[in-house]
Each structure stands twice: as C-alpha cells, then as structure tokens.
Design a protein around this motif. Structure first.
Motif, PDB file in Angstrom:
ATOM      1  N   GLN A  34      41.633  27.451  24.390  1.00  0.00           N
ATOM      2  CA  GLN A  34      42.885  28.603  25.026  1.00  0.00           C
ATOM      3  C   GLN A  34      42.418  29.284  25.991  1.00  0.00           C
ATOM      4  O   GLN A  34      41.345  29.987  26.315  1.00  0.00           O
ATOM      5  CB  GLN A  34      43.464  29.719  23.868  1.00  0.00           C
ATOM      6  N   PHE A  35      43.326  30.211  26.862  1.00  0.00           N
ATOM      7  CA  PHE A  35      43.216  31.104  28.181  1.00  0.00           C
ATOM      8  C   PHE A  35      43.319  32.367  28.221  1.00  0.00           C
ATOM      9  O   PHE A  35      44.237  32.267  26.708  1.00  0.00           O
ATOM     10  CB  PHE A  35      43.756  30.014  29.483  1.00  0.00           C
ATOM     11  N   VAL A  36      43.293  33.336  28.741  1.00  0.00           N
ATOM     12  CA  VAL A  36      43.495  34.989  28.378  1.00  0.00           C
ATOM     13  C   VAL A  36      44.232  34.466  30.189  1.00  0.00           C
ATOM     14  O   VAL A  36      44.031  33.621  31.343  1.00  0.00           O
ATOM     15  CB  VAL A  36      42.303  35.701  28.210  1.00  0.00           C
ATOM     16  N   SER A  37      44.836  35.746  30.286  1.00  0.00           N
ATOM     17  CA  SER A  37      45.548  35.869  31.838  1.00  0.00           C
ATOM     18  C   SER A  37      45.025  37.330  31.814  1.00  0.00           C
ATOM     19  O   SER A  37      45.116  38.316  31.311  1.00  0.00           O
ATOM     20  CB  SER A  37      47.445  36.265  31.652  1.00  0.00           C
ATOM     21  N   PHE A  38      44.993  37.252  32.938  1.00  0.00           N
ATOM     22  CA  PHE A  38      44.195  38.600  33.620  1.00  0.00           C
ATOM     23  C   PHE A  38      45.842  39.325  34.065  1.00  0.00           C
ATOM     24  O   PHE A  38      46.768  38.645  35.630  1.00  0.00           O
ATOM     25  CB  PHE A  38      43.350  38.162  34.587  1.00  0.00           C
ATOM     26  N   GLN A  39      45.800  40.277  35.626  1.00  0.00           N
ATOM     27  CA  GLN A  39      46.857  40.726  35.544  1.00  0.00           C
ATOM     28  C   GLN A  39      46.261  42.069  36.544  1.00  0.00           C
ATOM     29  O   GLN A  39      45.763  43.028  35.953  1.00  0.00           O
ATOM     30  CB  GLN A  39      48.342  41.024  34.816  1.00  0.00           C
ATOM     31  N   GLU A  40      47.222  41.962  37.816  1.00  0.00           N
ATOM     32  CA  GLU A  40      46.750  42.871  38.855  1.00  0.00           C
ATOM     33  C   GLU A  40      47.899  43.335  39.755  1.00  0.00           C
ATOM     34  O   GLU A  40      48.553  42.747  40.269  1.00  0.00           O
ATOM     35  CB  GLU A  40      45.514  42.838  39.477  1.00  0.00           C
ATOM     36  N   ASN A  67      35.287  29.469  39.658  1.00  0.00           N
ATOM     37  CA  ASN A  67      35.123  29.566  41.593  1.00  0.00           C
ATOM     38  C   ASN A  67      36.227  30.539  42.170  1.00  0.00           C
ATOM     39  O   ASN A  67      37.234  30.376  41.281  1.00  0.00           O
ATOM     40  CB  ASN A  67      34.875  28.080  41.624  1.00  0.00           C
ATOM     41  N   LEU A  68      34.697  30.720  42.951  1.00  0.00           N
ATOM     42  CA  LEU A  68      35.710  31.903  44.055  1.00  0.00           C
ATOM     43  C   LEU A  68      36.716  30.654  45.010  1.00  0.00           C
ATOM     44  O   LEU A  68      36.154  29.670  45.600  1.00  0.00           O
ATOM     45  CB  LEU A  68      34.509  32.156  44.856  1.00  0.00           C
ATOM     46  N   VAL A  69      37.894  31.444  44.882  1.00  0.00           N
ATOM     47  CA  VAL A  69      38.815  30.779  45.934  1.00  0.00           C
ATOM     48  C   VAL A  69      38.119  31.777  46.960  1.00  0.00           C
ATOM     49  O   VAL A  69      39.190  32.685  47.455  1.00  0.00           O
ATOM     50  CB  VAL A  69      40.290  30.166  45.161  1.00  0.00           C
ATOM     51  N   LYS A  70      38.188  31.142  48.089  1.00  0.00           N
ATOM     52  CA  LYS A  70      37.969  32.972  49.099  1.00  0.00           C
ATOM     53  C   LYS A  70      38.950  32.832  50.098  1.00  0.00           C
ATOM     54  O   LYS A  70      39.162  34.296  50.447  1.00  0.00           O
ATOM     55  CB  LYS A  70      37.076  31.318  50.138  1.00  0.00           C
ATOM     56  N   ASP A  71      40.135  32.401  50.039  1.00  0.00           N
ATOM     57  CA  ASP A  71      41.115  32.653  50.780  1.00  0.00           C
ATOM     58  C   ASP A  71      42.198  32.936  49.810  1.00  0.00           C
ATOM     59  O   ASP A  71      43.547  33.237  50.347  1.00  0.00           O
ATOM     60  CB  ASP A  71      42.069  32.130  52.125  1.00  0.00           C
ATOM     61  N   GLY A  72      41.866  32.974  48.393  1.00  0.00           N
ATOM     62  CA  GLY A  72      42.363  33.665  47.233  1.00  0.00           C
ATOM     63  C   GLY A  72      43.065  35.100  47.049  1.00  0.00           C
ATOM     64  O   GLY A  72      42.390  35.509  47.238  1.00  0.00           O
ATOM     65  N   LEU A  73      43.818  35.238  46.178  1.00  0.00           N
ATOM     66  CA  LEU A  73      44.376  36.707  46.189  1.00  0.00           C
ATOM     67  C   LEU A  73      43.840  36.746  45.116  1.00  0.00           C
ATOM     68  O   LEU A  73      43.638  38.351  44.981  1.00  0.00           O
ATOM     69  CB  LEU A  73      45.731  36.078  45.258  1.00  0.00           C
ATOM     70  N   PHE A  74      44.128  36.355  43.800  1.00  0.00           N
ATOM     71  CA  PHE A  74      42.510  37.014  42.977  1.00  0.00           C
ATOM     72  C   PHE A  74      41.476  37.118  42.348  1.00  0.00           C
ATOM     73  O   PHE A  74      40.323  37.989  41.888  1.00  0.00           O
ATOM     74  CB  PHE A  74      43.711  36.834  41.508  1.00  0.00           C
ATOM     75  N   SER A  75      41.293  36.025  42.339  1.00  0.00           N
ATOM     76  CA  SER A  75      39.789  35.388  41.976  1.00  0.00           C
ATOM     77  C   SER A  75      38.821  36.752  43.143  1.00  0.00           C
ATOM     78  O   SER A  75      36.998  36.396  42.390  1.00  0.00           O
ATOM     79  CB  SER A  75      39.093  33.832  42.250  1.00  0.00           C
ATOM     80  N   PRO A  76      38.701  36.383  44.170  1.00  0.00           N
ATOM     81  CA  PRO A  76      37.747  37.259  45.148  1.00  0.00           C
ATOM     82  C   PRO A  76      37.802  38.925  44.906  1.00  0.00           C
ATOM     83  O   PRO A  76      36.898  39.911  44.445  1.00  0.00           O
ATOM     84  CB  PRO A  76      38.420  37.383  46.686  1.00  0.00           C
ATOM     85  N   ARG A  77      39.270  39.710  43.959  1.00  0.00           N
ATOM     86  CA  ARG A  77      39.216  40.563  43.089  1.00  0.00           C
ATOM     87  C   ARG A  77      37.912  40.446  41.525  1.00  0.00           C
ATOM     88  O   ARG A  77      36.920  41.351  41.278  1.00  0.00           O
ATOM     89  CB  ARG A  77      40.227  41.305  42.481  1.00  0.00           C
ATOM     90  N   LEU A  78      37.700  39.565  40.894  1.00  0.00           N
ATOM     91  CA  LEU A  78      37.122  39.202  39.903  1.00  0.00           C
ATOM     92  C   LEU A  78      35.857  39.575  40.562  1.00  0.00           C
ATOM     93  O   LEU A  78      34.860  39.756  39.913  1.00  0.00           O
ATOM     94  CB  LEU A  78      37.197  38.089  39.541  1.00  0.00           C
ATOM     95  N   PHE A  79      35.226  38.487  41.632  1.00  0.00           N
ATOM     96  CA  PHE A  79      33.848  38.184  42.013  1.00  0.00           C
ATOM     97  C   PHE A  79      33.414  40.198  42.946  1.00  0.00           C
ATOM     98  O   PHE A  79      32.765  39.487  42.913  1.00  0.00           O
ATOM     99  CB  PHE A  79      33.834  37.444  43.004  1.00  0.00           C
ATOM    100  N   GLU A  80      34.089  40.495  43.060  1.00  0.00           N
ATOM    101  CA  GLU A  80      33.688  41.871  43.199  1.00  0.00           C
ATOM    102  C   GLU A  80      33.882  43.259  42.139  1.00  0.00           C
ATOM    103  O   GLU A  80      33.340  44.260  42.714  1.00  0.00           O
ATOM    104  CB  GLU A  80      34.361  43.160  44.066  1.00  0.00           C
ATOM    105  N   MET A  81      33.822  42.712  41.060  1.00  0.00           N
ATOM    106  CA  MET A  81      33.470  43.563  39.946  1.00  0.00           C
ATOM    107  C   MET A  81      32.790  43.720  39.527  1.00  0.00           C
ATOM    108  O   MET A  81      31.701  42.602  39.729  1.00  0.00           O
ATOM    109  CB  MET A  81      34.427  42.754  38.435  1.00  0.00           C
ATOM    110  N   LYS A  82      32.214  45.453  38.756  1.00  0.00           N
ATOM    111  CA  LYS A  82      30.465  45.520  38.225  1.00  0.00           C
ATOM    112  C   LYS A  82      30.349  45.639  37.352  1.00  0.00           C
ATOM    113  O   LYS A  82      31.200  45.437  36.542  1.00  0.00           O
ATOM    114  CB  LYS A  82      30.584  46.642  39.402  1.00  0.00           C
ATOM    115  N   VAL A  83      29.642  45.321  36.401  1.00  0.00           N
ATOM    116  CA  VAL A  83      29.721  45.598  34.664  1.00  0.00           C
ATOM    117  C   VAL A  83      29.964  47.396  34.581  1.00  0.00           C
ATOM    118  O   VAL A  83      29.876  47.960  35.404  1.00  0.00           O
ATOM    119  CB  VAL A  83      27.794  45.701  34.454  1.00  0.00           C
ATOM    120  N   GLY A  84      30.905  46.833  33.592  1.00  0.00           N
ATOM    121  CA  GLY A  84      31.740  47.854  33.432  1.00  0.00           C
ATOM    122  C   GLY A  84      32.969  48.126  33.823  1.00  0.00           C
ATOM    123  O   GLY A  84      33.760  48.865  33.280  1.00  0.00           O
TER     124      GLY A  84
END
Ligand code: FAD
Length: 229
Positions: A34-40, A67-84
C-alpha cells in the motif's frame, strides 16, 4: 496526520531511502504494497502525491524509496527535508497487495518501482501457504540494484525465492541478466499460466509487460499492477 522525517540516506544518485514516524499513532496499519499520500500547498495549490511504503508494518514507523524528479513539483521538496521536518499525509491505501499468497507469483519492478516489493517479498514468503516467487528487477547499473543485499539474503534463506536483477546498461564485468525486464518474462514464466504477476514502475514498462502477458494468454485478474505516472 503528520509524518516526521527521522532518518534518510542516499542509495544511489538522486535516489533516497526515507524513514518517517507518525507521532499521532502508536501503530500505522497497512498491508505490504500500500501507499501513503503526502500533501502540501505549493503556489496556493494543494498538491498530493502517493508513495509506496517500502517497509513492513513496524509501530508508527514507515520507509519510502524515492527518486528525485528534478523538474517535478513535489519530489524536490521531499529531497530538501531535514531530520525533524514533517509533511502532511493521509492514511495508507491501495489495492496493490498480494491477492492470494497460495498462488505462485512473479513480481516485476523497474527503478523505484521496487518500493512496494521490499515488504511484499518477505510478506509473501512468510505466509505459510506461499509457493515459488520470482522477483525480476530492472535497473540501469549494478550499483543501482536497490536493496540488493536484502533480496539476496532472502533468496539464500528461501530456496523457493528467485531474485533476478537485470541491467539495461551493464558494464563488461557483469555476468548476470542484461536488458529490460520484458526480455526475461518468458524465462520467468515459461509455459505456466496459473500464476499471478505483480508489476510496479512507470507507465511505459507496466503497459508493455501487461500487453506481453495478455498476448501470452494471461487473464486480466492475474495481472496486478501499480503505475507511478
Ligand atoms: C500509487 C503510486 C505510488 C508511487 N510510489 C512512488 C515511490 O515509491 N517512489 C517514487 O519515487 N515515486 C512514486 N510515485 C510517483 C510519485 O507519486 C510522484 O509522481 C513523483 O514523486 C513525481 O512527483 P513530482 O511532483 O516531483 O513530479 P511532477 O511535477 O508531478 O512531474 C511528473 C513527471 O514525473 C514523472 N515521474 C513520476 N514518478 C516518477 C518516478 N518515480 N521516476 C521518474 N519520473 C517520475 C512523470 O512521468 C511526469 O513526467 C508513486 C505514484 C503512484 C501513483
């Protein structure tokens, strides 16, 4: 619910393994696959993206492989996340789960399409009724066979589990399978038509494999799939 990032590491260039916890619950209930849905809210628009859970149920913790979709809307945000840091998420959902563990199965993934299979493989093998299982996993290079040691460990532990990585851009030192997953379908399935096939990855591969399976005589109900795009 909020998911808090508790750990992460890169498993290949632009591919990251994330570990999240959901402080509001003691146990996050879901079935492997199964999957989770993230939203922002991005530029005043609510953006929702689903991500397959890449771990077995374990308290309020869950893992993802992205994987990072470089020109994507959401995945770059997730790759910017820091612990916490945290992200809004919905409860786990989805029908890409093992339908009948008493039937032999072939799992087929490319790239981060491996994510749901990381818990589905041990989930299937641990079921007392489960039979033979083949995981056919297509990536470009040997260094990007994600979770290789885990799958190889399971193959040693369960002789009825075959782990078949195949490389589309293998270098000369590689002695394993090469080419796309489509090339190895016949080898994995032979003349059997009584097994279930699970497919996960990008649309082009999933549609191609489904078309080949239908031409081989598989019934729609035996082909269970998840498309990422
Ligand atoms: C049920 C489901 C489960 C998913 N699980 C995962 C997962 O476990 N890991 C994961 O990395 N993605 C997964 N995805 C894809 C994910 O939801 C997003 O589409 C992806 O992160 C791109 O979002 P974005 O906003 O950055 O790109 P967008 O701005 O939406 O751009 C979309 C572009 O990215 C392409 N794209 C979408 N997914 C990928 C991908 N994985 N690799 C390369 N290109 C892609 C699309 O073809 C499209 O061209 C899943 C999708 C679905 C429907």
């Amino acid at each position: 619910m909020k998911a808090v990032l508790v750990d992460f590491h890169d498993i290949a260039p632009e591919v990251r393994h994330f570990v999240f916890e959901v402080p509001e619950v003691e146990q996050l209930h879901f079935k492997p696959g199964q999957f989770v849905s993230f939203q922002e809210t991005i530029r005043d628009k609510k953006i929702i993206r689903p991500y397959s859970i890449a771990s077995l149920p374990d308290g309020n913790r869950f893992e993802l492989c992205l994987n990072l979709v470089k020109d994507g809307l959401f995945s770059p945000r997730l790759f910017e996340m820091k612990v916490g840091d945290s992200v809004e998420m919905g409860a786990p959902l989805g029908f890409f789960v093992v339908r009948n563990p008493a039937r032999e199965a072939v799992f087929i993934a490319t790239g981060t399409g491996i994510a749901p299979f990381r818990p589905m493989v041990p989930g299937y093998l641990n079921h007392p009724a489960s039979k033979e299982l083949t995981l056919l996993f297509g990536v470009r290079h040997e260094s990007t066979i994600y979770y290789r040691e885990e799958f190889e460990g399971l193959a040693r532990q369960y002789p009825r589990f075959r782990f078949w990585p195949t490389l589309s851009r293998a270098d000369t030192a590689w002695t394993g399978r090469t080419g796309h997953v489509q090339t190895h379908l016949l080898e994995a399935i032979g003349d059997r038509r009584d097994l279930d096939v699970y497919i996960c990855g990008l649309k082009a591969m999933v549609d191609d494999v489904r078309a080949i399976l239908k031409a081989m005589g598989f019934d729609r109900k035996q082909i269970i799939f998840e498309k990422y795009d």
